[in-house]
Design a protein around this motif. Structure first.
Motif, PDB file in Angstrom:
ATOM      1  N   LYS A 174       7.119  -0.626  -1.532  1.00 52.66           N
ATOM      2  CA  LYS A 174       7.806   0.622  -1.137  1.00 52.66           C
ATOM      3  C   LYS A 174       8.339   0.341   0.337  1.00 52.66           C
ATOM      4  CE  LYS A 174       7.958   2.639  -5.082  1.00 52.66           C
ATOM      5  NZ  LYS A 174       9.111   2.975  -5.907  1.00 52.66           N
ATOM      6  N   THR A 209       3.056   4.063  -1.355  1.00 53.73           N
ATOM      7  CA  THR A 209       3.223   4.477  -2.888  1.00 53.73           C
ATOM      8  C   THR A 209       4.597   5.153  -3.053  1.00 53.73           C
ATOM      9  OG1 THR A 209       2.421   6.653  -2.159  1.00 53.73           O
ATOM     10  CG2 THR A 209       0.686   5.063  -2.941  1.00 53.73           C
ATOM     11  N   GLU A 210       5.514   5.417  -2.100  1.00 49.91           N
ATOM     12  CA  GLU A 210       6.920   5.586  -2.477  1.00 49.91           C
ATOM     13  C   GLU A 210       7.725   5.272  -1.045  1.00 49.91           C
ATOM     14  OE1 GLU A 210       6.672  10.144  -2.493  1.00 49.91           O
ATOM     15  OE2 GLU A 210       5.323  10.237  -0.892  1.00 49.91           O
ATOM     16  N   ASP A 212       0.713  -1.271  -0.033  1.00 60.17           N
ATOM     17  CA  ASP A 212       0.062  -0.052   0.150  1.00 60.17           C
ATOM     18  C   ASP A 212       0.762   1.205  -0.120  1.00 60.17           C
ATOM     19  OD1 ASP A 212      -2.290  -1.482   0.156  1.00 60.17           O
ATOM     20  OD2 ASP A 212      -2.352  -1.699   2.287  1.00 60.17           O
TER      21      ASP A 212
END
Lengths: 426, 426
Positions: free
Chosen positions: B109, B62-63, B60
């Motif tokens: 990530k 994103t970065e 989940d």
């Protein structure tokens, strides 16, 4: 009284201070004062800093006596005795053993008086000028005209460099008896007329470790000093001589700074460590680098960095050192000596005045050669003058390279009277 | 929410600070962080100084994100990226290319949070502990159990030494790819139970030259650093390992002091020169030498001086160095680290308190391991405590050697919450 006067011979000389730009630190023979590496210095002009010495001999003197700055001191110091003995030995050799009545008897006792025209407490390495002057005056007294740097070296190593003017090399020599450990002129004082010297005399600091004890501890404990003496100095000495011959201030100044820093690095590598640089020295060093950086980035095109050849994998390039406008050097004491060309003096003195505002004696803050006024551009002040330290610098002495020891012909200048005792000082 | 939680993997580790006694200064490869010489350090106990790091991965996220002491920082720093990349590479290698569903996906990530239990501003070289902790937590997250000092080295050179406890050597290695430039334990922390460490945290000093830039300038400009790396350190490293194996505090302490001084000497030989020692450091160094001299002259018989072998003519013997009771070392910052045996702590702490009387927070002046009270004999105070500098030392941290990175099993200790974001700090 007439007889006593006729039997009194007297000679007076002056001698200069010198500032090493390739430093001397460490003896390979402590008795003969033979150094572990050659060194190179600039002789300073005697109009600003000098020692004056009068030597007298008389059959009426009952003992050797010595006065320094008017106070009598013990003449029995081994180094003073070594100078006396060596000058007398040269005189005896010169006379071929014959003692005729026209020449001064070598058996007469001597009286010596010596004075500096600068405060001893200012820590301006007076021993070099002092021994150079003692040897010059004694040699004149006895009519000795030989190579005298070998004799001065027996008083204080760096004194041998004060026996010549201008730019002077002290060759370490190879012989165990020291007969090739001599001073040699690289260039006379007239060679580089634009070169100027500022001495920043700093305010009271306790007496640090003496150089005689300090350098011997360094020889015994610092692996870096050994490498410096064996490998680094021979390369640097050749480079420095070339920079002087070419009047290359950039090369001269950068190498002088590097060599001063390396000398202090070997002091720190000594165990226990020796510190001659303090926080004020760090401020002066940083000020010089900021000043050079400011002018390097604004006035002078970037150059290829002069860094030592480095074997091994390629390195990330660093920003090239800027060509210096001013170059510091520090000896075994807290004062800073700063070299520059004549056209930099007015501005840099003003930078020093901004950075170390004079405390009380503002009118005596600049001494020696004249300094013109300068108005500092605001961007120079902003870039270079950070955190002023009022009163930290006691005064600035402005001087330049000068000649070697001088004979004083005028009898009124003798420091001893007809009675062989110090004249009352003015 | 259930799906997100199941897909979240998390690991928390702690890692120690280390103090070099044979110093690392200079890289031969700046990208791979390969040093010009081997070094040796003491890992400090995490009860007093530690970094804690939690690494989490989730489909989940994103970065990649990173928080240091609660504040988010740029995760794109090349050294952080190198550590992430290398741990993932080891994980991929371990899995032999097969990506089964039971293992954490390497494409997720990561979120990382890291905290020190000591103020970053105290200048206690937090990057070594920080990168060691980052690599430990990431390795745990991905189930990597390989040699990890090579990965930590890519974050910060000295971080590789924080991957092990006790007495740790970082071998420079010979290979160009750095695969043999690794940390190796010389002895575990249990080897020398009497050894103690005082960190003297000094009061505010401006940030000096960073070590990454500083050491590279040294490599490029200091001839003495080159000699140190090639000739001096190999000899010293072997000596230091022997002193540690024999628990010889005299040898260990004297060599630690000499090597600290030599590191700072090479900084001064750098051009422009780098200064990490200031007048307060000089005071602390002088205090340690006076303390050792006092005890050397009163308690311990004189020994043959341990000085480097010196080729060349015989030298005047110097007074033998006294066996040290305390030994200082300074890194690229103003704090002093002082080694001693446990039975010296109470008295020496009292000497520090006399020399640097606490300013305001007298009750917090001594931190870490307990320190007993001591009454100083008057002759000790007279000989050792000169010119007290009130407030110059902010506090003293008392610690000892300790183990390497630790896994934190207790989930309540994670620095990231179930949402993958930093928990509110206590």
């Amino acid at each position: 009284a007439m007889a006593a006067e006729r039997s009194l011979a007297m000679a007076t000389c002056t001698a200069p201070v010198n500032i090493a730009v390739i430093k001397y630190w460490g003896k390979r023979d402590t008795d003969l004062i033979l150094p572990i590496n050659s060194s190179l210095s600039v002789t300073l002009h005697q109009d600003q800093l000098k020692t004056t010495t009068t030597a007298a001999a008389s059959r009426d003197f009952t003992e050797d006596r010595l006065w320094l700055n008017g106070a009598e001191v013990d003449v029995g110091h081994p180094r003073i005795q070594a100078c006396l003995r060596e000058v007398r030995r040269l005189a005896r050799k010169r006379r071929g053993g014959s003692e005729d009545t026209a020449t001064l008897s070598l058996s007469y006792k001597v009286h010596v008086a010596s004075e500096n025209n600068f405060p001893t407490a200012a820590g301006l390495a007076s021993s070099a000028a002092g021994y150079a002057c003692l040897v010059s005056a004694l040699a004149r007294l006895y009519g000795v005209e030989d190579e005298l740097s070998e004799v001065a070296r027996r008083g204080s190593g760096s004194a041998c460099r004060s026996m010549l003017g201008g730019f002077v090399q002290w060759q370490r020599g190879e012989r165990p008896d020291g007969t090739d450990s001599l001073a040699q002129q690289v260039a006379p004082e007239t060679h580089w007329p634009e070169l100027r010297v500022l001495v920043l005399v700093v305010s009271g600091e306790k007496k640090p470790v003496g150089s005689t004890v300090g350098m011997q501890t360094s020889v015994e404990t610092s692996p870096l000093l050994k490498h410096r003496a064996e490998v680094v100095v021979p390369e640097r000495l050749a480079q420095m001589i070339q920079h002087i011959r070419e009047r290359d201030f950039e090369g001269f100044g950068q190498l002088a700074m590097r060599d001063s820093n390396q000398f202090h690095a070997t002091c720190l590598d000594t165990f226990p460590p020796i510190f001659y640089l303090n926080d004020l020295s760090r401020h002066i060093i940083a000020l010089a680098h900021r000043y050079n950086a400011h002018h390097g980035h604004t006035k002078v095109p970037a150059r290829t960095p002069r860094v030592p050849r480095h074997r091994g994998p390629p390195q990330v390039p660093m920003s090239p050192p800027v060509p210096p406008q001013v170059a510091y050097t520090f000896d075994a004491g807290p004062n800073a000596v700063i070299f520059m060309l004549a056209d930099t003096v007015d501005e840099f003195v003003e930078v020093v005045r901004h950075s170390f505002p004079p405390a009380t004696n503002g009118d005596q803050f600049i001494r020696g050669l004249p300094v013109g006024s300068a108005v500092l551009p605001q961007e120079l002040v902003g870039a270079v003058v950070t955190e002023p330290m009022p009163g930290a610098v006691q005064y600035i002495l402005h001087t330049k390279p000068g000649p070697g020891p001088q004979l004083v012909d005028d009898p009124s200048q003798h420091l001893l009277g007809a009675d062989g005792l110090p004249r009352r000082r003015a």
